[in-house]
Scaffold this motif. Structure first.
Motif, PDB file in Angstrom:
ATOM      1  N   HIS A  58       0.828  -1.218   0.000  1.00 36.75           N
ATOM      2  CA  HIS A  58       0.000   0.000   0.000  1.00 36.75           C
ATOM      3  C   HIS A  58       0.860   1.265   0.000  1.00 36.75           C
ATOM      4  CE1 HIS A  58      -2.748   3.111   1.390  1.00 36.75           C
ATOM      5  NE2 HIS A  58      -2.019   3.255   2.473  1.00 36.75           N
ATOM      6  N   SER A  88      -6.288   2.150  -0.067  1.00 39.86           N
ATOM      7  CA  SER A  88      -6.870   1.960   1.258  1.00 39.86           C
ATOM      8  C   SER A  88      -8.277   2.549   1.330  1.00 39.86           C
ATOM      9  CB  SER A  88      -5.983   2.608   2.325  1.00 39.86           C
ATOM     10  OG  SER A  88      -5.688   3.948   1.953  1.00 39.86           O
ATOM     11  N   HIS A 149       3.591   9.401   5.286  1.00 42.71           N
ATOM     12  CA  HIS A 149       2.570   8.356   5.209  1.00 42.71           C
ATOM     13  C   HIS A 149       3.188   6.977   5.484  1.00 42.71           C
ATOM     14  CE1 HIS A 149       0.466   5.329   2.580  1.00 42.71           C
ATOM     15  NE2 HIS A 149      -0.525   5.717   3.347  1.00 42.71           N
ATOM     16  N   HIS A 153       2.596   4.075   8.534  1.00 41.86           N
ATOM     17  CA  HIS A 153       2.368   2.637   8.349  1.00 41.86           C
ATOM     18  C   HIS A 153       3.421   1.801   9.054  1.00 41.86           C
ATOM     19  CE1 HIS A 153      -1.220   2.294   5.850  1.00 41.86           C
ATOM     20  NE2 HIS A 153      -0.901   3.508   5.433  1.00 41.86           N
TER      21      HIS A 153
HETATM   22 FE   LIG Z   1      -2.221   4.646   4.132  1.00 42.24          FE
END
Ligand SMILES: [Fe+2]
Length: 411
Positions: A58, A88, A149, A153
């Motif tokens: 992702h 997502s 980002h 994660h």
């Molecule tokens: Fe994300």
């Protein structure tokens, strides 16, 4: 081409520094995944958590979709099916696979995801090196969002994996040598007199859009606990029937206690009459002096009521943290505040798919401040607004208390 020694001596260009930063963040994701088998990386233990393989793919899709595709004419995506699998929640970026079913995706394999990462890594590095000077500022703006980002994660990888391993009766350790971070001994409360303060992001450094606009708030009088609430304090709450006394709980919280059968923080279990805690290092006796973790907002709120205190607001937390009076504000547990996750005055989400990053979640969630032991180095900020639903407790989340006795002594 200058000889290696001379090359070393040449100052690094901004482009080189960005490529270095990109490689560094991408490598940290791989470092966190490295101890895990392919099987470890596939499972999804609950809808809120995602498989490690999914996180790795992702974050790569994010760069491919928002950075490479708009800026590299003729770029051929690694695999056209991946947009559906690894988007997502970006509605503007197209349809996507159902979140609770991410653990059913055995293919692409872990090694194909590694190939996907390498493919996109090469494209990003090439883009940074070769983009025109005119295009570079916007490219770097998106790159920086992508890096932050991916760091988010990285934290989720550890919390999601811990939850997955907790379902395994053999209770495997992610890292047998893992040690909890040491908390700082601190006592008492610090006074925050009534005053007008500015909160929110005010510097040139990076922030997420939800950290602004900065604005003035009236804070205090209030006293904020210097220390985080510890496991021994939590045990006192438990031993006093804290999980069995509906008078301490919000209605939704009490319903959650009943439905979920909560009797202790997440990842705690009874080991022959002693409480143990499942950690990244495996099952360990609960350390009474350590800050409590894996508690949700409902539990934090109930504990504060039991203690005759309150949770601080996020403004109270930020003003105190800026003054440097909070111990362990960062790096151990996120701290629940009693502030709902709402837009700051004047907040407007940006246009396009990336406007979905934060703004659309500003409902029904509560703000946590600080950072946790799983937060990557350099990711935390005093203005950072983390947010989760009040029942969520698989994060490294704890609390510190606020006290308003001073307010009521005023006449
Ligand atoms: Fe994300």
């Amino acid at each position: 081409m200058p000889p290696a020694a001379l090359k070393e001596a040449l100052p690094k260009s901004d482009r080189e520094r960005w490529i270095e930063a990109f490689c560094c963040v991408r490598a940290e994701t791989e470092r966190r995944a490295a101890p895990l088998s392919a099987e470890d990386q596939v499972i999804q233990s609950m809808p809120d958590a995602s498989p490690i393989k999914w996180h790795r793919a992702h974050t790569t899709w994010f760069f491919e979709t928002f950075l490479i595709q708009p800026n590299v004419p003729g770029y051929k995506v690694f695999d056209e099916r991946f947009a559906y699998l690894f988007n997502s929640y970006y509605v503007a970026a197209g349809p996507r696979h159902a979140r609770p079913k991410r653990g059913l995706i055995t293919r692409p394999s872990v090694s194909e995801v590694a190939d996907y990462r390498a493919h996109v890594d090469a494209a990003v590095e090439r883009l940074i090196a070769e983009a025109s000077a005119a295009a570079l500022p916007e490219i770097l703006r998106i790159l920086e969002i992508g890096l932050n980002h991916e760091e988010q994660h990285q934290e989720l990888m550890l919390t999601d994996l811990l939850h997955a391993f907790a379902q395994n009766p053999t209770l495997p350790a992610y890292d047998a040598n893992w040690q909890a971070p040491k908390s700082t001994a601190a006592e008492g409360f610090v006074d925050l007199p009534e005053g007008i303060h500015t909160i929110g992001h005010q510097t040139d450094g990076y922030c997420f859009d939800n950290e602004g606009p900065s604005h003035r708030v009236l804070v205090g009088p209030v006293r904020i606990a210097r220390a985080l609430v510890t496991n021994s304090e939590w045990l006192a709450f438990m031993n006093d029937g804290g999980y069995a006394n509906p008078a301490l709980w919000l209605s939704d919280g009490w319903a959650a206690v009943q439905t979920e059968g909560w009797q202790a923080p997440g990842h705690w279990q009874d080991c022959d009459g002693e409480w143990c805690q499942f950690t990244l290092g495996g099952l360990k006796p609960v350390d009474p002096a350590a800050p409590v973790t894996h508690i949700g907002y409902y539990e934090a709120d109930a504990f504060a009521r039991w203690a005759g205190r309150h949770l601080p607001t996020e403004a109270e937390w930020e003003v105190s943290a800026r003054q440097g009076v909070l111990s362990d504000a960062f790096g151990i547990v996120w701290q629940w505040t009693r502030s709902s996750y709402s837009p700051y005055p004047g907040f407007v989400a940006c246009d396009g798919a990336l406007g979905e990053y934060n703004g659309k979640f500003m409902i029904n969630q509560m703000v946590l401040r600080g950072s946790s032991l799983a937060t990557p180095d350099g990711h935390a900020r005093v203005t950072y607004r983390n947010f989760f639903y009040p029942g969520a407790r698989w994060q490294f989340s704890g609390l510190r208390l606020a006290d308003y006795a001073e307010r009521f002594s005023l006449t």
